[in-house]
Design a protein around this motif. Structure first.
Motif, short mmCIF file in Angstrom:
data_model
loop_
_atom_site.label_atom_id
_atom_site.label_comp_id
_atom_site.label_asym_id
_atom_site.label_seq_id
_atom_site.Cartn_x
_atom_site.Cartn_y
_atom_site.Cartn_z
N ALA A 46 0.83 -1.20 0.00
CA ALA A 46 0.00 0.00 0.00
C ALA A 46 0.87 1.26 0.00
O ALA A 46 0.53 2.26 -0.67
N ALA A 47 1.97 1.22 0.72
CA ALA A 47 2.86 2.39 0.78
C ALA A 47 3.47 2.67 -0.58
O ALA A 47 3.57 3.84 -1.00
N VAL A 48 3.90 1.62 -1.29
CA VAL A 48 4.46 1.81 -2.63
C VAL A 48 3.39 2.33 -3.58
O VAL A 48 3.62 3.24 -4.37
N ALA A 49 2.19 1.76 -3.49
CA ALA A 49 1.10 2.21 -4.36
C ALA A 49 0.78 3.68 -4.11
O ALA A 49 0.54 4.44 -5.06
N LEU A 50 0.79 4.10 -2.86
CA LEU A 50 0.52 5.51 -2.55
C LEU A 50 1.62 6.40 -3.12
O LEU A 50 1.34 7.47 -3.68
N ASP A 51 2.87 5.97 -3.01
CA ASP A 51 3.97 6.73 -3.62
C ASP A 51 3.76 6.86 -5.13
O ASP A 51 4.01 7.92 -5.72
N CYS A 52 3.31 5.78 -5.76
CA CYS A 52 3.05 5.80 -7.20
C CYS A 52 1.96 6.80 -7.54
O CYS A 52 2.06 7.55 -8.53
N ILE A 53 0.91 6.82 -6.74
CA ILE A 53 -0.20 7.76 -6.98
C ILE A 53 0.30 9.20 -6.89
O ILE A 53 0.03 10.03 -7.76
N VAL A 54 1.03 9.50 -5.83
CA VAL A 54 1.50 10.87 -5.61
C VAL A 54 2.47 11.29 -6.71
O VAL A 54 2.34 12.38 -7.31
N ASP A 55 3.45 10.44 -7.01
CA ASP A 55 4.44 10.79 -8.03
C ASP A 55 3.78 10.97 -9.39
O ASP A 55 4.08 11.93 -10.12
N THR A 56 2.86 10.08 -9.74
CA THR A 56 2.21 10.14 -11.04
C THR A 56 1.37 11.40 -11.19
O THR A 56 1.41 12.07 -12.24
N LEU A 57 0.61 11.75 -10.16
CA LEU A 57 -0.22 12.95 -10.25
C LEU A 57 0.64 14.21 -10.30
O LEU A 57 0.28 15.19 -10.96
N GLY A 58 1.77 14.19 -9.63
CA GLY A 58 2.69 15.33 -9.72
C GLY A 58 3.21 15.53 -11.13
O GLY A 58 3.15 16.65 -11.68
N VAL A 59 3.72 14.46 -11.75
CA VAL A 59 4.27 14.62 -13.10
C VAL A 59 3.16 14.88 -14.11
O VAL A 59 3.37 15.55 -15.13
N ALA A 60 1.95 14.37 -13.83
CA ALA A 60 0.83 14.64 -14.73
C ALA A 60 0.45 16.12 -14.70
O ALA A 60 0.15 16.72 -15.75
N LEU A 61 0.44 16.73 -13.53
CA LEU A 61 0.17 18.16 -13.44
C LEU A 61 1.21 18.96 -14.22
O LEU A 61 0.88 19.90 -14.94
N ALA A 62 2.47 18.56 -14.09
CA ALA A 62 3.52 19.25 -14.84
C ALA A 62 3.37 19.02 -16.33
O ALA A 62 3.67 19.90 -17.15
N GLY A 63 2.90 17.82 -16.70
CA GLY A 63 2.79 17.47 -18.11
C GLY A 63 1.62 18.09 -18.83
O GLY A 63 1.55 18.06 -20.07
N CYS A 64 0.67 18.66 -18.08
CA CYS A 64 -0.53 19.23 -18.71
C CYS A 64 -0.22 20.29 -19.75
O CYS A 64 -0.98 20.49 -20.69
N GLY A 65 0.90 20.98 -19.58
CA GLY A 65 1.22 22.05 -20.51
C GLY A 65 1.95 21.60 -21.76
O GLY A 65 2.18 22.41 -22.66
N GLU A 66 2.34 20.33 -21.84
CA GLU A 66 3.05 19.84 -23.01
C GLU A 66 2.11 19.73 -24.21
O GLU A 66 0.90 19.50 -24.07
N ALA A 67 2.68 19.86 -25.40
CA ALA A 67 1.87 19.89 -26.61
C ALA A 67 1.02 18.62 -26.76
O ALA A 67 -0.16 18.69 -27.12
N SER A 68 1.61 17.46 -26.49
CA SER A 68 0.85 16.21 -26.65
C SER A 68 -0.29 16.13 -25.65
O SER A 68 -1.38 15.64 -25.97
N ALA A 69 -0.07 16.62 -24.43
CA ALA A 69 -1.13 16.61 -23.42
C ALA A 69 -2.23 17.61 -23.76
O ALA A 69 -3.42 17.33 -23.56
N ARG A 70 -1.85 18.77 -24.27
CA ARG A 70 -2.87 19.75 -24.68
C ARG A 70 -3.70 19.20 -25.83
O ARG A 70 -4.92 19.38 -25.87
N LEU A 71 -3.04 18.52 -26.76
CA LEU A 71 -3.75 17.92 -27.87
C LEU A 71 -4.75 16.89 -27.36
O LEU A 71 -5.90 16.84 -27.81
N ALA A 72 -4.30 16.05 -26.41
CA ALA A 72 -5.18 15.02 -25.86
C ALA A 72 -6.37 15.64 -25.13
O ALA A 72 -7.51 15.16 -25.26
N ALA A 73 -6.11 16.69 -24.35
CA ALA A 73 -7.20 17.34 -23.61
C ALA A 73 -8.20 17.98 -24.57
O ALA A 73 -9.42 17.87 -24.38
N ASP A 74 -7.70 18.62 -25.63
CA ASP A 74 -8.60 19.24 -26.61
C ASP A 74 -9.45 18.18 -27.31
O ASP A 74 -10.65 18.37 -27.53
N GLU A 75 -8.81 17.07 -27.66
CA GLU A 75 -9.54 16.00 -28.33
C GLU A 75 -10.57 15.38 -27.40
O GLU A 75 -11.70 15.08 -27.82
#
Length: 480
Positions: A46-75
């Motif tokens: 559970a501790a590893v899974a929680l670390d995965c959740i936190v790390d993934t959501l952090g990099v996802a927030l940073a990734g929102c501004g990337e061109a591929s992510a903006r394209l995906a959100a628009d689509e």
């Protein structure tokens, strides 16, 4: 009535003469996913899974501004219905639409975690999928963690059963197995029974795929997003009554034959719920926002510079000896885009030489066009060692290792071998380093103060009775 032989005489039957056929792979995974409860998950997992959740959501927030992510959100906004699931870039959609957009953001920077159970970027697919599906059904933080564990373990177990040969053959395993992880996480969120969860997993497998030829381009995060959305759709179709043969892995026309040249060890599935892949082989959390294949060489270069007091102007040449898989992944000598830079060993080593590290701030035009960096890149060479894996211990302990040799302007030679990079299971990041990474990433999207509050909130995830306000900035003010 007893069975008869051709002469009409009752046939002799025995349980010893008619062995019970093995349970199909999709059904084995589906039954395990359906039966998994939060209380079944050990604290360490559970501790590893929680670390995965936190790390993934952090990099996802940073990734929102990337061109591929903006394209995906628009689509996604143009193609999917409105719904309760949050887009990290803003707005809400149905679960499949939110999954598509958020998975693209999670992988856009190639800063998300990795596992050697299949060479899979597991969390980037499973975490946003589980978040969207659990939120759509009104689940809790405990439900989210359980769905993440279900999806991660399902895809890693299947990947381990097939082996890493599919990756070396050119398949991109994050897309290949990620759709299974997404289907399993979705099945858990929806509360599907074993048979129905198996239908979802089998259907996801029937349509899976992904090629490593896309590395270094925006297609890579979009393939991950597509795999995740397909997994969500498979689970929803199964819930509506779709039935699929559960033997799609073992079938002569099935997954193992067509995708893995017949390589498949069903014994790898025996450990589901006992051998937790989140612990072994574990999760590698990236310290640098580039392909993991470059990380050992970055560390070796940083260590050589520090140990010998070297400055960039002191260095004449740098030579990197690496495993074949590293050379196959890092194909760009002089990258022209940030995407190509993430798959360039010369770029990564040159950044370590010039800047002492490699961060998100270096993946932009200013760095890519810097004459000093271009000169430093020209000093770096790479060679694949065809005998790297001949030593079983080195193949096991240094699958993406590097030997870096520096020749100085004064003619001195210094060499450093790095088996495992910082952030890998062998050399894990500290809690402080994890927190710093999250804050750096999330602050790019929501600001430093909100990032700090969200970090504290995520680490109390299981106390959340609802996920609907998890990313509501106003709600973060209640965290202290």
């Amino acid at each position: 009535m007893p069975a008869c032989n051709y002469a009409g005489v009752p046939a002799m039957t025995s349980s010893f003469d008619t062995p019970t056929p093995p349970t199909a792979t999709a059904r084995r995974i589906g039954d395990w996913v359906a039966g998994l409860r939060r209380s079944d998950v050990p604290d360490a997992v559970a501790a590893v899974a929680l670390d995965c959740i936190v790390d993934t959501l952090g990099v996802a927030l940073a990734g929102c501004g990337e061109a591929s992510a903006r394209l995906a959100a628009d689509e996604a906004l143009a193609s999917y219905a409105a719904g309760p699931s949050p887009l990290l870039a803003g707005g809400r959609l149905c679960a499949e639409g939110a999954t598509f957009a958020n998975v693209a953001a999670a992988h856009a920077l190639d800063f998300d975690d990795n596992s050697y159970a299949g060479f899979v970027h597991g969390s980037a697919v499973v975490v946003p999928t589980a978040l969207a599906m659990v939120d759509e059904v009104g689940g809790t933080g405990r439900d989210l963690l359980t769905a993440v564990v279900a999806g991660a373990e399902a895809q890693y177990a299947l990947a381990e059963a097939v082996g890493n040969g599919v990756y070396h053959d050119g398949w991109w395993t994050t897309a290949l197995f990620g759709t299974v992880g997404a289907a399993a996480a979705s099945a858990k969120a929806l509360g599907l029974d074993g048979r129905t969860a198996a239908d979802a997993i089998a259907f996801a497998l029937c349509g899976t795929g992904g090629l490593r030829a896309c590395f270094g381009t925006g297609a890579k995060p979009l393939l991950a997003a597509q795999a995740a959305a397909n997994g969500v759709r498979a689970a929803r179709l199964a819930a509506r009554g779709l039935t699929v043969p559960h033997g799609v892995v073992e079938d002569p026309r099935g997954f193992a034959t067509l995708m893995a040249a017949g390589r498949f060890d069903p014994a790898a599935l025996d450990g589901l719920g006992r051998h937790w892949r989140l612990l072994d082989p574990g999760i590698d959390t990236k310290l640098y926002p580039v392909c993991l294949s470059a990380h050992a060489a970055i560390d070796a270069m940083r260590d050589l510079m520090a140990e010998h007091g070297l400055k960039p102007q002191d260095i004449r040449t740098v030579h990197c000896r690496v495993p074949p898989v590293v050379a196959a992944n890092l194909t760009y000598q002089y990258p022209a885009t940030a995407g190509e830079a993430r798959f360039s060993l010369p770029f990564a080593v040159a950044c370590a030489m010039l800047y002492g590290t490699l961060g998100l701030e270096h993946l932009g035009d200013a760095t890519l066009t810097d004459p000093d960096l271009r000169h430093a890149i020209g000093c770096v060479s790479m060679a694949a060692d065809p005998d790297w894996n001949a030593d079983p211990d080195r193949a096991r302990t240094a699958p993406e290792g590097a030997e870096v040799s520096v020749e100085t302007q004064a003619g001195e030679r210094h060499t450093r071998f790095c088996a495992s990079a910082r952030g890998t299971v062998a050399r894990p990041l500290s809690a402080t380093e994890r927190a710093a990474k999250f804050h750096t990433c999330a602050a790019r999207a929501v600001g430093a103060e909100t990032a700090e509050r969200l970090h504290r909130k995520l680490y109390r995830l299981e106390a959340e009775g609802s996920l609907s306000r998890l990313f509501d900035p106003a709600h973060h003010g209640s965290c202290s």
